[in-house]
Structures are given as C-alpha cells and as structure tokens.
Design a protein around this motif. Structure first.
Motif, PDB file in Angstrom:
ATOM      1  N   SER B  58       0.847  -1.200   0.000  1.00 24.41           N
ATOM      2  CA  SER B  58       0.000   0.000   0.000  1.00 24.41           C
ATOM      3  C   SER B  58       0.874   1.239   0.000  1.00 24.41           C
ATOM      4  CB  SER B  58      -0.859   0.040   1.257  1.00 24.41           C
ATOM      5  OG  SER B  58      -1.835  -0.925   1.204  1.00 24.41           O
ATOM      6  N   ARG B  59       0.446   2.208  -0.776  1.00 23.07           N
ATOM      7  CA  ARG B  59       1.202   3.461  -0.830  1.00 23.07           C
ATOM      8  C   ARG B  59       0.233   4.626  -0.701  1.00 23.07           C
ATOM      9  NH1 ARG B  59       5.355   5.979  -5.249  1.00 23.07           N
ATOM     10  NH2 ARG B  59       4.478   8.041  -5.296  1.00 23.07           N
ATOM     11  N   ILE B  60       0.683   5.657  -0.034  1.00 22.02           N
ATOM     12  CA  ILE B  60      -0.130   6.886   0.012  1.00 22.02           C
ATOM     13  C   ILE B  60       0.718   8.052  -0.467  1.00 22.02           C
ATOM     14  CG2 ILE B  60       0.325   7.407   2.481  1.00 22.02           C
ATOM     15  CD1 ILE B  60      -2.729   8.395   2.441  1.00 22.02           C
ATOM     16  N   ASP B  61       0.088   8.911  -1.268  1.00 17.03           N
ATOM     17  CA  ASP B  61       0.773  10.101  -1.777  1.00 17.03           C
ATOM     18  C   ASP B  61       0.238  11.319  -1.031  1.00 17.03           C
ATOM     19  OD1 ASP B  61       1.541   8.146  -3.585  1.00 17.03           O
ATOM     20  OD2 ASP B  61       1.749   9.594  -5.201  1.00 17.03           O
ATOM     21  N   LEU B  62       1.107  12.008  -0.348  1.00 19.68           N
ATOM     22  CA  LEU B  62       0.690  13.187   0.412  1.00 19.68           C
ATOM     23  C   LEU B  62       1.044  14.456  -0.367  1.00 19.68           C
ATOM     24  CD1 LEU B  62       2.044  12.180   3.954  1.00 19.68           C
ATOM     25  CD2 LEU B  62      -0.194  11.685   2.984  1.00 19.68           C
ATOM     26  N   VAL B  77      -0.973   8.617   9.137  1.00 20.09           N
ATOM     27  CA  VAL B  77      -0.944   7.548   8.112  1.00 20.09           C
ATOM     28  C   VAL B  77       0.260   6.598   8.197  1.00 20.09           C
ATOM     29  CG1 VAL B  77      -2.244   8.945   6.463  1.00 20.09           C
ATOM     30  CG2 VAL B  77       0.253   8.931   6.346  1.00 20.09           C
ATOM     31  N   ARG B  78       1.295   6.988   8.894  1.00 24.11           N
ATOM     32  CA  ARG B  78       2.546   6.215   8.805  1.00 24.11           C
ATOM     33  C   ARG B  78       2.374   4.725   9.134  1.00 24.11           C
ATOM     34  NH1 ARG B  78       7.068   5.465   6.041  1.00 24.11           N
ATOM     35  NH2 ARG B  78       5.765   3.652   5.746  1.00 24.11           N
ATOM     36  N   ARG B  79       1.581   4.413  10.167  1.00 27.54           N
ATOM     37  CA  ARG B  79       1.436   3.013  10.579  1.00 27.54           C
ATOM     38  C   ARG B  79       0.474   2.226   9.690  1.00 27.54           C
ATOM     39  NH1 ARG B  79       5.237   1.150  13.794  1.00 27.54           N
ATOM     40  NH2 ARG B  79       3.829  -0.524  14.363  1.00 27.54           N
ATOM     41  N   LYS B  80      -0.252   2.941   8.814  1.00 30.03           N
ATOM     42  CA  LYS B  80      -1.265   2.260   7.983  1.00 30.03           C
ATOM     43  C   LYS B  80      -0.722   1.850   6.618  1.00 30.03           C
ATOM     44  CE  LYS B  80      -5.145   4.808   9.948  1.00 30.03           C
ATOM     45  NZ  LYS B  80      -6.035   5.928   9.674  1.00 30.03           N
ATOM     46  N   ARG B 217      12.490  -2.622   4.468  1.00 28.58           N
ATOM     47  CA  ARG B 217      12.746  -1.785   5.645  1.00 28.58           C
ATOM     48  C   ARG B 217      11.436  -1.395   6.337  1.00 28.58           C
ATOM     49  NH1 ARG B 217      15.217   3.284   3.556  1.00 28.58           N
ATOM     50  NH2 ARG B 217      13.100   4.069   3.552  1.00 28.58           N
ATOM     51  N   ASN B 218      10.459  -1.006   5.521  1.00 26.81           N
ATOM     52  CA  ASN B 218       9.195  -0.559   6.105  1.00 26.81           C
ATOM     53  C   ASN B 218       8.380  -1.698   6.681  1.00 26.81           C
ATOM     54  OD1 ASN B 218       9.902   1.969   5.515  1.00 26.81           O
ATOM     55  ND2 ASN B 218       8.498   2.241   3.825  1.00 26.81           N
ATOM     56  N   ARG B 219       8.457  -2.860   6.046  1.00 26.53           N
ATOM     57  CA  ARG B 219       7.709  -4.000   6.584  1.00 26.53           C
ATOM     58  C   ARG B 219       8.288  -4.407   7.937  1.00 26.53           C
ATOM     59  NH1 ARG B 219       6.145  -6.959   1.120  1.00 26.53           N
ATOM     60  NH2 ARG B 219       4.214  -5.797   0.818  1.00 26.53           N
ATOM     61  N   ALA B 220       9.616  -4.297   8.049  1.00 24.82           N
ATOM     62  CA  ALA B 220      10.255  -4.604   9.338  1.00 24.82           C
ATOM     63  C   ALA B 220       9.786  -3.610  10.393  1.00 24.82           C
ATOM     64  CB  ALA B 220      11.764  -4.561   9.197  1.00 24.82           C
ATOM     65  N   LYS B 221       9.648  -2.336   9.993  1.00 20.86           N
ATOM     66  CA  LYS B 221       9.205  -1.299  10.931  1.00 20.86           C
ATOM     67  C   LYS B 221       7.759  -1.523  11.364  1.00 20.86           C
ATOM     68  CE  LYS B 221      11.922   2.686   9.455  1.00 20.86           C
ATOM     69  NZ  LYS B 221      11.811   3.985   8.770  1.00 20.86           N
ATOM     70  N   LEU B 222       6.933  -1.931  10.403  1.00 20.24           N
ATOM     71  CA  LEU B 222       5.511  -2.127  10.700  1.00 20.24           C
ATOM     72  C   LEU B 222       5.242  -3.454  11.417  1.00 20.24           C
ATOM     73  CD1 LEU B 222       3.938  -0.822   7.360  1.00 20.24           C
ATOM     74  CD2 LEU B 222       3.922   0.332   9.553  1.00 20.24           C
ATOM     75  N   GLY B 223       6.228  -4.333  11.397  1.00 25.90           N
ATOM     76  CA  GLY B 223       6.060  -5.656  12.008  1.00 25.90           C
ATOM     77  C   GLY B 223       6.033  -5.582  13.527  1.00 25.90           C
ATOM     78  N   PRO B 224       5.612  -6.684  14.192  1.00 26.08           N
ATOM     79  CA  PRO B 224       5.546  -6.666  15.659  1.00 26.08           C
ATOM     80  C   PRO B 224       6.948  -6.665  16.280  1.00 26.08           C
ATOM     81  CG  PRO B 224       5.011  -8.847  14.798  1.00 26.08           C
ATOM     82  CD  PRO B 224       5.212  -7.967  13.620  1.00 26.08           C
TER      83      PRO B 224
END
Lengths: 109, 235
Positions: B58-62, B77-80, B217-224
């Motif tokens: 998922s990507r969001i454009d701000l 939005v960062r955690r979503k 990198r982001n999946r690791a950040k969002l992971g538990p």
C-alpha cells in the motif's frame, strides 16, 4: 586486406497493445516520429530504427536498431502512447542479435 | 536474478481494472507493486496478488500545503501504509519531508510552473540522504507531457538526479500508471533513466534493488516487536 567490421545491430521483438489494429505503415511512421521527437534527426541516424516486419493480425513485430543504442531504443518504444491518434502501448518481448534467435526466444512464430 | 518492483501504480478505482493491472504486472515480469490509494489495499486484493506471484503493498501520496499539515498527516498515516510518498510543492515542505525519517519517497513537479518552482536541490538531497528518503522518477511525468514540454521535463529530472547522485540519495524509477496501457515492463522503465544520464546498472537498480530495500525496511518497521532501527523486542 583488413577485414571490415560491420555495424552491430540489435533486434527487438515488439507487441502492440491498444484498442484498434494498426497497419505496418502506421507503426513504422510512429516509430520514426517517436525517435525524431525524442532524439532529433541526428538521433535517427545514430539509432538507425527500422521496422523489419509487423504482423497486423497478431500486432507483433520486429524492430531493428544500432546495438550501441538499444537502451535508447527501448526508451523510445516506452514513450509511444498513441499510433495514428489511437491510444497504444508498445511492449518489448525480447531482444537478440539475430532475427532467427529472436523468433525462437520471443515466440513470434 | 533481479526482482523488479513498481512502487507507483495509481488506483484506477475499478476493482476489475486493478485485477487486470495485477495480471499485466505479473506478465511484464514484476514481482511486487505498490498501489497508491486513499485506502490501504484490502487483504482480499493482497491474496489475489499473491496467487499471481505479486507482492502487493500500500502506498499513500501526500500533498501537504505546509510543514504542519505534513507532520499531522504523517502521524496519522505512517502506521497504515507501507510506502509514504510526499509531493513537494514548495520549498518548506520539501525540506521538512527530506528531513523526516517517516517519509520514504520524495517526488517533485516535473515542470517548474506557477507556484511549484521547487526541485531537488543539493541541500534537500543532503537532508534526504541522511534520512534515507528516495527520489522518485516517474515514467508518467514523461508520458503525460507534450513533445515540446518533454525537453524541459528531462532537463529538470536530469538536474534532480545529478543532485541525488552527488549526495547519495537512492533513485527510484516507477511507472505511475493509472491504466493498463500506461504500464511498461521493468526494463522499459529502467531504459528511461538512459535519457537522464544514469548508468544502465543504476537504472536497473532503480526498479529492483532500491524499491525492494524500501519495502523490506518498512515491513520490518511495521512488524511486531519493532522499537527503533536496529532494536527489536524479543519474547
């Protein structure tokens, strides 16, 4: 007598996608126009683009270009968005140094 | 073998078109794509993509108007979303986005017109390099412009890439496609970077290595268990 090395060429198998079928002449014109728009007349002379063959039924064909400018040729093909005022996309299915190996690789036949 | 990822497919809104685009992405040789949408990709779509061999993100454009709006939206939005991209339309926003570790991708208007006279300058690139933000080159920027404007777009992109390369900012190449006809194969996207003075290997890295790193990198950040970079809670 010293052997003369010929110009290296590269053949790209292309597939045309879009609503309507295009003729070989239309695709050829679009190809020259796209190279001319992006690189100018000098670019056309460097890239040496040529539509070798195009099957109007399957919308698949072969484009030849200078080997040292294959990357630029791919860029030109990627930037084609319409052919004869009809929305289209040109996708490269494979590249090779000879037509024979290209046909076997990209399953053009 | 390279694993190609397109981090910018725009949500066409129609679920059938999304499915068509997923199938086409698999056919073109992509292993991963990110759909830019107002809503995170639902699990059903992720499962559908997985059956096609595509890793969907998922990507969001701000498009913030000022730095306050940027900070507020990022907090929300960062955690979503796995990917957060910021369209820098003024200098203050571009500086703040380049400094912020929560921003993954910086994009700039292709043409300097009206108020949007902002680009990736050396100072911005230096900040982006420190916070690990990537600079995005979208093929749609070149496809959506007329032949006359394209020259100016190429000049701007070249300048931005030169600054990014100089300061060590990762360069990312994407399609930015909103319809199947605007999608291109990974090597076609990489070949566009030949117009922007980027060497062939770096061009290919821009559609494979760089996006894969951002996603991992982001999946690791969002992971538990994630606490901060390099620190993880182990139970």
């Amino acid at each position: 007598m010293m052997p003369v090395r010929g110009t290296g060429r590269r053949y790209l198998a292309i597939s045309l996608e879009g609503g309507d079928a295009c003729s070989e002449q239309e695709v050829s014109d679009a190809l020259y126009q796209a190279v001319g728009e992006l690189f100018g007349d000098y670019g056309v002379s460097c890239l040496q683009p040529r539509l070798i063959e195009f099957d109007e039924e399957t919308s698949k064909g072969i484009v030849r270009c200078s080997r040292s400018h294959t990357r630029e040729m791919r860029a030109v093909l990627a930037l084609i968005t319409e052919i004869s005022n009809r929305e289209a996309a040109v996708r490269v299915m494979g590249a090779s140094g000879t037509i024979k190996s290209l046909k076997s690789k990209a399953a053009l036949k | 073998m390279r694993r190609f990822v397109d981090l910018n497919i725009r949500d066409p809104g129609d679920p059938r078109v999304i499915t068509e685009m997923l199938e086409l992405a698999a056919k073109l040789g992509f292993k991963g794509i990110a759909i830019a949408s107002e809503r995170p990709a639902p699990q059903t779509l992720r499962d559908e993509a997985r059956t096609l061999g595509i890793d969907l993100a998922s990507r969001i454009d701000l498009r913030p108007r000022n730095t306050n709006q940027l900070s507020k939206t990022l907090r929300r939005v960062r955690r979503k979303y796995e990917i957060v991209a910021v369209h820098c339309e003024n200098k203050a926003v571009s500086r703040q986005a380049a400094k912020d570790h929560r921003v993954d991708i910086l994009t700039f208007p292709p043409l300097k017109t009206g108020r949007s006279r902002v680009s990736l300058d050396r100072q911005g690139a230096s900040l982006a390099a420190d916070s690990n933000c990537a600079y995005e080159v979208s093929l749609s920027d070149l496809l959506d412009t007329s032949a006359g404007e394209r020259a100016r777009v190429i000049v701007n992109l070249k300048r931005n890439i030169w600054n990014a390369e100089r300061e060590g900012v990762p360069v990312l190449a994407t399609s930015g496609a909103a319809t199947p006809l605007r999608m291109r194969d990974p090597r076609a996207i990489a070949s566009i970077t030949s117009l922007l003075d980027l060497p062939e290997e770096k061009g290919l890295d821009a559609v494979s290595v760089t996006p894969t790193k951002i996603l991992e990198r982001n999946r690791a950040k969002l992971g538990p268990g994630f606490v901060s970079p390099g620190v993880k809670e182990v139970r």
